[in-house]
Design an enzyme around this catalytic site. Structure first.
Site, PDB file in Angstrom:
ATOM      1  N   ARG A 183      65.391  11.913  52.207  1.00 52.47           N
ATOM      2  CA  ARG A 183      65.589  12.224  50.787  1.00 52.47           C
ATOM      3  C   ARG A 183      66.694  13.262  50.591  1.00 52.47           C
ATOM      4  O   ARG A 183      66.650  14.353  51.173  1.00 52.47           O
ATOM      5  CB  ARG A 183      64.262  12.775  50.232  1.00 52.47           C
ATOM      6  CG  ARG A 183      64.313  13.273  48.822  1.00 52.47           C
ATOM      7  CD  ARG A 183      64.290  12.159  47.825  1.00 52.47           C
ATOM      8  NE  ARG A 183      64.111  12.672  46.475  1.00 52.47           N
ATOM      9  CZ  ARG A 183      64.276  11.934  45.393  1.00 52.47           C
ATOM     10  NH1 ARG A 183      64.635  10.661  45.489  1.00 52.47           N
ATOM     11  NH2 ARG A 183      64.093  12.454  44.196  1.00 52.47           N
ATOM     12  N   GLY A 228      28.873  15.378  65.520  1.00 48.56           N
ATOM     13  CA  GLY A 228      29.592  14.725  64.423  1.00 48.56           C
ATOM     14  C   GLY A 228      30.695  15.600  63.855  1.00 48.56           C
ATOM     15  O   GLY A 228      31.778  15.119  63.505  1.00 48.56           O
ATOM     16  N   ARG A 229      30.433  16.899  63.785  1.00 53.66           N
ATOM     17  CA  ARG A 229      31.414  17.799  63.156  1.00 53.66           C
ATOM     18  C   ARG A 229      32.702  17.865  63.982  1.00 53.66           C
ATOM     19  O   ARG A 229      33.785  18.040  63.426  1.00 53.66           O
ATOM     20  CB  ARG A 229      30.789  19.186  62.945  1.00 53.66           C
ATOM     21  CG  ARG A 229      29.828  19.149  61.777  1.00 53.66           C
ATOM     22  CD  ARG A 229      28.936  20.363  61.651  1.00 53.66           C
ATOM     23  NE  ARG A 229      28.005  20.144  60.550  1.00 53.66           N
ATOM     24  CZ  ARG A 229      26.798  20.701  60.468  1.00 53.66           C
ATOM     25  NH1 ARG A 229      26.381  21.530  61.380  1.00 53.66           N
ATOM     26  NH2 ARG A 229      26.023  20.428  59.428  1.00 53.66           N
ATOM     27  N   ASP A 278      26.292  18.740  65.364  1.00 52.76           N
ATOM     28  CA  ASP A 278      27.281  19.462  66.196  1.00 52.76           C
ATOM     29  C   ASP A 278      28.289  18.455  66.747  1.00 52.76           C
ATOM     30  O   ASP A 278      29.509  18.680  66.721  1.00 52.76           O
ATOM     31  CB  ASP A 278      26.605  20.180  67.381  1.00 52.76           C
ATOM     32  CG  ASP A 278      25.812  21.407  66.952  1.00 52.76           C
ATOM     33  OD1 ASP A 278      25.936  21.821  65.784  1.00 52.76           O
ATOM     34  OD2 ASP A 278      25.067  21.949  67.795  1.00 52.76           O
ATOM     35  N   GLY A 302      57.530  15.065  46.039  1.00 54.98           N
ATOM     36  CA  GLY A 302      57.758  15.132  44.594  1.00 54.98           C
ATOM     37  C   GLY A 302      57.065  13.982  43.879  1.00 54.98           C
ATOM     38  O   GLY A 302      55.958  13.585  44.249  1.00 54.98           O
ATOM     39  N   GLY A 303      57.740  13.438  42.861  1.00 53.66           N
ATOM     40  CA  GLY A 303      57.159  12.358  42.044  1.00 53.66           C
ATOM     41  C   GLY A 303      56.752  11.158  42.886  1.00 53.66           C
ATOM     42  O   GLY A 303      55.732  10.510  42.616  1.00 53.66           O
ATOM     43  N   GLU A 349      29.274  15.851  56.526  1.00 58.61           N
ATOM     44  CA  GLU A 349      28.786  16.493  57.762  1.00 58.61           C
ATOM     45  C   GLU A 349      28.751  18.024  57.618  1.00 58.61           C
ATOM     46  O   GLU A 349      29.013  18.774  58.556  1.00 58.61           O
ATOM     47  CB  GLU A 349      29.582  16.013  58.971  1.00 58.61           C
ATOM     48  CG  GLU A 349      29.534  14.486  59.047  1.00 58.61           C
ATOM     49  CD  GLU A 349      29.525  13.879  60.418  1.00 58.61           C
ATOM     50  OE1 GLU A 349      29.337  14.610  61.400  1.00 58.61           O
ATOM     51  OE2 GLU A 349      29.694  12.661  60.502  1.00 58.61           O
TER      52      GLU A 349
END
Ligand code: CAA
Length: 370
Positions: free
Chosen positions: A258, A232-233, A230, A329-330, A353
């Site tokens: 861009r 850790g989540r 609990d 994109g690329g 987890e």
């Protein structure tokens, strides 16, 4: 303050080297000591054990920032804090606390959590590693899988079968120290994402562990495993928010820089709507994470809320990382831009987890009642 300090540490010490660590698939051990000097390895531990004595929301704020800097580093810190140190604080004897916690807060000893096995992942109760009593020792045999920090941790929280006739009610939790005869660190996993984190197999072959290594009550270890998850989540939810936030920031900056069709990408409504969705979903995940952390602070059981935060945040993180890459994109598909790494790092948040499928199951059980 703790979030600001984590942000500064992440900006200066994690972000600039995250790509290199990813390529090298390793993080220098001294980074954990450096993080310990700032208190990140004992945020929630009381000051008498060398910690900062802060609460769960403060911890979550710091974990989000560390993940924004580098998820591979952050996962080691969260396992240490929320799965191991907090278990010793909650279930340990005073002797165990004094022995382990000050060294853990200083980063001299790092913690690792050993629940999963090659044959026991989602079905955690089907573990086979065993500990048989012999005089004042337990004799451990078995293999633990996908152990984060396994290569350099000193304190291993190990879940073992102590009574095989009782199923999940015959599981115990032992605090095993590295280097005992019969303790071997196995292969390091080659992973898709969070590549720099150290994920190992740990093997026990007739490993003699003193009886006082038992954490909590014998045969009640499975509940410790579940209660710690609990905790850790919520940290993994914070990780997912941090990775998503990093991907989002890259997407915003890229969309302004861009140019296509004579305009920056951010002037196209399709881009704006994508960014708006990202911003909204990151915030929603962050709020779910803080809600669960707030309940943890109040000492209220938050199994459902922790799973909701983890499920929502990890799903969101994958979508945000996907969209951030798409927007690049690329360029986004190359290692020249960090979104490629965020895309890979996001993937694990839906797996460790407890997978997203297990989170659905836990939430449904809580909603329906048992
Ligand atoms: N807190 C306290 N007690 C709990 C609990 C919780 N959150 N959840 C369950 N329990 C108790 C139950 O009340 C029950 O007690 P009783 O026997 O007294 O009734 C006992 O624990 C057993 O619970 P269940 O019957 O619900 O157990 P189950 O076998 O049905 O399993 C499960 C439940 C949720 C599927 C569990 O197996 C699970 O969480 N699976 C996923 C495993 C997982 O998350 N692994 C992560 C590995 S660690 C990791 O990834 C770390 C890393 O390196 C980053």
């Amino acid at each position: 303050m703790v979030a600001e300090s984590a942000r500064e540490f992440a900006e200066k010490r994690l972000k600039p080297v995250a790509q290199r660590w990813d390529e090298e698939e390793a993080i220098p051990r001294e980074m954990y000591s450096e993080a310990a000097e700032l208190g990140f390895l004992g945020i929630m531990l009381p000051e008498e054990y060398g910690g900062l004595g802060l609460d769960y929301p403060a911890y979550v704020a710091a974990m989000e920032e560390l993940a924004r800097g580098n998820a591979a580093f952050q996962v080691g810190v969260t396992v240490h804090n929320s799965l191991v140190a907090s278990a010793i604080l909650k279930f340990g004897t005073e002797e165990q606390r004094r022995k382990f916690l000050p060294k853990m807060a200083k980063g001299e000893w790092i913690g690792a959590y050993c629940l999963s096995e090659p044959g026991a992942g989602s079905d955690a109760a089907s573990i086979r590693a065993s500990a048989l009593k012999e005089g004042d020792h337990y004799i451990l045999n078995g293999t633990k899988a996908w152990v984060s920090n396994g290569g350099f941790a000193q304190v291993f929280l190990v879940f073992v079968v102590t009574n095989k006739d009782l199923g999940k009610r015959g599981v115990s939790c032992l605090l095993v120290e590295r280097g005992l005869p019969g303790f071997t660190v196995g292969k390091k996993e080659k992973k898709l994402g969070i590549r720099a984190s150290d994920t190992r197999e740990i093997v026990f072959q007739n490993c003699r562990v003193p009886r006082n290594a038992l954490l909590g009550v014998e045969n009640e270890g499975f509940k410790i495993a579940m209660a710690q998850l609990d905790n850790g989540r919520i940290s993994i939810a914070a990780q997912a928010v941090g990775v998503a936030q990093a991907a989002f920031e890259e997407a915003v900056a890229y969309s302004k820089a861009r140019q296509q069709f004579g305009r920056p990408l951010c002037e196209f409504q399709a881009t704006q709507f994508k960014l708006a969705e990202m911003a909204m979903n990151i915030d929603a995940a962050r709020l779910l994470t803080y809600r669960a952390a707030g309940m943890m602070k109040q000492g209220v059981r938050c199994t459902k809320e922790a799973s909701m935060a983890k499920l929502f945040a990890s799903t969101m993180c994958n979508k945000v990382a996907f969209d951030a890459l798409q927007l690049h994109g690329g360029n986004g598909y190359t290692r020249e831009f960090p979104v490629e790494r965020y895309f890979r790092d996001a993937r694990i948040t839906e797996i460790y987890e407890g997978t997203s499928e297990i989170q659905h199951l836990i939430i449904a059980r809580e909603v329906l009642g048992r």
